[in-house]
Design an enzyme around this catalytic site. Structure first.
Site, PDB file in Angstrom:
ATOM      1  N   CYS A  93       0.873  -1.182   0.000  1.00  0.00           N
ATOM      2  CA  CYS A  93       0.000   0.000   0.000  1.00  0.00           C
ATOM      3  C   CYS A  93       0.901   1.220   0.000  1.00  0.00           C
ATOM      4  O   CYS A  93       1.447   1.612   1.044  1.00  0.00           O
ATOM      5  CB  CYS A  93      -0.917   0.001   1.217  1.00  0.00           C
ATOM      6  SG  CYS A  93      -2.124   1.354   1.195  1.00  0.00           S
ATOM      7  N   HIS A 171      -2.349  -5.744 -10.250  1.00  0.00           N
ATOM      8  CA  HIS A 171      -3.057  -4.609 -10.823  1.00  0.00           C
ATOM      9  C   HIS A 171      -3.411  -4.918 -12.268  1.00  0.00           C
ATOM     10  O   HIS A 171      -2.620  -5.519 -13.004  1.00  0.00           O
ATOM     11  CB  HIS A 171      -2.210  -3.342 -10.773  1.00  0.00           C
ATOM     12  CG  HIS A 171      -1.963  -2.857  -9.392  1.00  0.00           C
ATOM     13  ND1 HIS A 171      -2.776  -1.929  -8.776  1.00  0.00           N
ATOM     14  CD2 HIS A 171      -1.005  -3.190  -8.487  1.00  0.00           C
ATOM     15  CE1 HIS A 171      -2.326  -1.707  -7.545  1.00  0.00           C
ATOM     16  NE2 HIS A 171      -1.253  -2.455  -7.355  1.00  0.00           N
ATOM     17  N   GLU A 220     -10.214  -0.577  -5.859  1.00  0.00           N
ATOM     18  CA  GLU A 220      -9.232  -1.334  -5.091  1.00  0.00           C
ATOM     19  C   GLU A 220      -9.803  -2.669  -4.627  1.00  0.00           C
ATOM     20  O   GLU A 220     -10.936  -2.751  -4.139  1.00  0.00           O
ATOM     21  CB  GLU A 220      -8.751  -0.529  -3.880  1.00  0.00           C
ATOM     22  CG  GLU A 220      -7.836   0.610  -4.246  1.00  0.00           C
ATOM     23  CD  GLU A 220      -6.959   1.049  -3.089  1.00  0.00           C
ATOM     24  OE1 GLU A 220      -6.305   0.179  -2.474  1.00  0.00           O
ATOM     25  OE2 GLU A 220      -6.944   2.257  -2.797  1.00  0.00           O
ATOM     26  N   CYS A 229      -4.694   5.551  -5.104  1.00  0.00           N
ATOM     27  CA  CYS A 229      -4.067   4.266  -4.778  1.00  0.00           C
ATOM     28  C   CYS A 229      -2.592   4.379  -5.155  1.00  0.00           C
ATOM     29  O   CYS A 229      -2.265   4.564  -6.331  1.00  0.00           O
ATOM     30  CB  CYS A 229      -4.736   3.128  -5.552  1.00  0.00           C
ATOM     31  SG  CYS A 229      -3.953   1.514  -5.312  1.00  0.00           S
ATOM     32  N   GLY A 232      -1.334   1.435  -7.143  1.00  0.00           N
ATOM     33  CA  GLY A 232      -2.025   1.535  -8.427  1.00  0.00           C
ATOM     34  C   GLY A 232      -1.427   2.614  -9.310  1.00  0.00           C
ATOM     35  O   GLY A 232      -1.327   2.450 -10.536  1.00  0.00           O
TER      36      GLY A 232
END
Length: 288
Positions: A93, A171, A220, A229, A232
């Site tokens: 994260c 992803h 997410e 994100c 991301g």
């Protein structure tokens, strides 16, 4: 928000079985919001799937996109575990890592940190007040992302011709003409649970808005639509460069703010805004 929360009904949550108050920090990076719990003084972490769900409930708990728990580590300045609002764990994260790095650097007056995550050992740096985190090298092979079968990760065999990138979590990046019109709410959950992704996936919808500048919207994994994100953004920047759309330094405008990504030889570096909202304590017995 008051530094004490209404205790939820006992039959709804069976997460925390003692009466020790639990202090937490609420933070966000470009609107991507987190609960941060510091367990470095404890022998082990306190988080469980049920407790993460209880705290993540935006009506009966605190609410978050992800929860980050700090732990002590023998070989790094600290270790981090990440949890989604549905109680599942996340391997990475980026925005939470930046938030934690900013908080810990301020506490110990440091300008760099080593942070152990499931992704590996990450480095965070304070560059003239801007917090940068090296999120590591992108994973581009189908097994490492992971995908369910061997296929071209740059052009997945899915409608919309997306690209798959691993950043410690999977992803799936779609490049679209207009990110504002992208079907994030409807297509996001379908792609998240597509059989091609055995561990489910985060889903990004990106549009090139200017040279080396992308507009990004995100679904997410385990959470839903979020304002930003970090991992991301990193995956999207990598995918955009591999598809010939941008260079390796990319500005990404998400719903909640702007992030900067710099894909270097030593990994994908991420930076952007960080905010500490409040510190509070859960009511004794919360989740019990």
């Amino acid at each position: 928000m008051r530094a004490g929360l209404v205790r939820p009904r006992a039959h709804r949550y069976m997460a925390r079985m003692d009466d020790t108050p639990l202090t937490f920090h609420k933070m966000h990076g470009a609107g991507n919001d987190f609960v941060v719990i510091d367990s470095r003084h404890r022998a082990s972490g306190v988080m469980t799937a049920a407790l993460a769900q209880a705290i993540g409930d935006r009506h009966r708990g605190v609410g978050f996109d992800q929860l980050a728990e700090l732990r002590s580590d023998d070989a790094a300045d600290l270790a981090l575990d990440f949890w989604n609002a549905d109680g599942s764990q996340a391997g990475a994260c980026g925005n939470a890592t930046r938030c934690v790095a900013a908080m810990v650097m301020a506490q110990c007056k440091a300008t760099s940190l080593s942070i152990r995550t499931a992704r590996g050992l990450l480095r965070a740096e304070d560059r003239d007040g801007q917090i940068w985190v090296n999120m590591g090298a992108p994973v581009l092979d189908w097994q490492g992302i992971p995908l369910a079968r061997d296929c071209d990760t740059l052009h997945l065999p899915l409608s919309g011709d997306p690209t798959a990138v691993g950043m410690g979590n999977p992803h799936c990046v779609f490049f679209v003409p207009d990110a504002e019109a992208a079907p994030v709410a409807s297509q996001g959950p379908l792609v998240e649970h597509d059989p091609l992704f055995p561990e489910a996936t985060n889903v990004e919808f990106a549009a090139l808005s200017a040279p080396n500048h992308l507009r990004l919207r995100v679904w997410e994994r385990g959470t839903g639509i979020t304002l930003a994100c970090g991992s991301g953004a990193c995956a999207t920047a990598v995918a955009a460069h591999l598809r010939g759309l941008t260079g390796r330094q990319v500005t990404i405008t998400a719903d909640g703010g702007t992030l900067m990504v710099d894909w270097r030889d030593d990994g994908v570096w991420l930076s952007g805004p960080v905010a500490h909202v409040f510190t509070a304590t859960l009511a004794a017995g919360f989740g019990a």
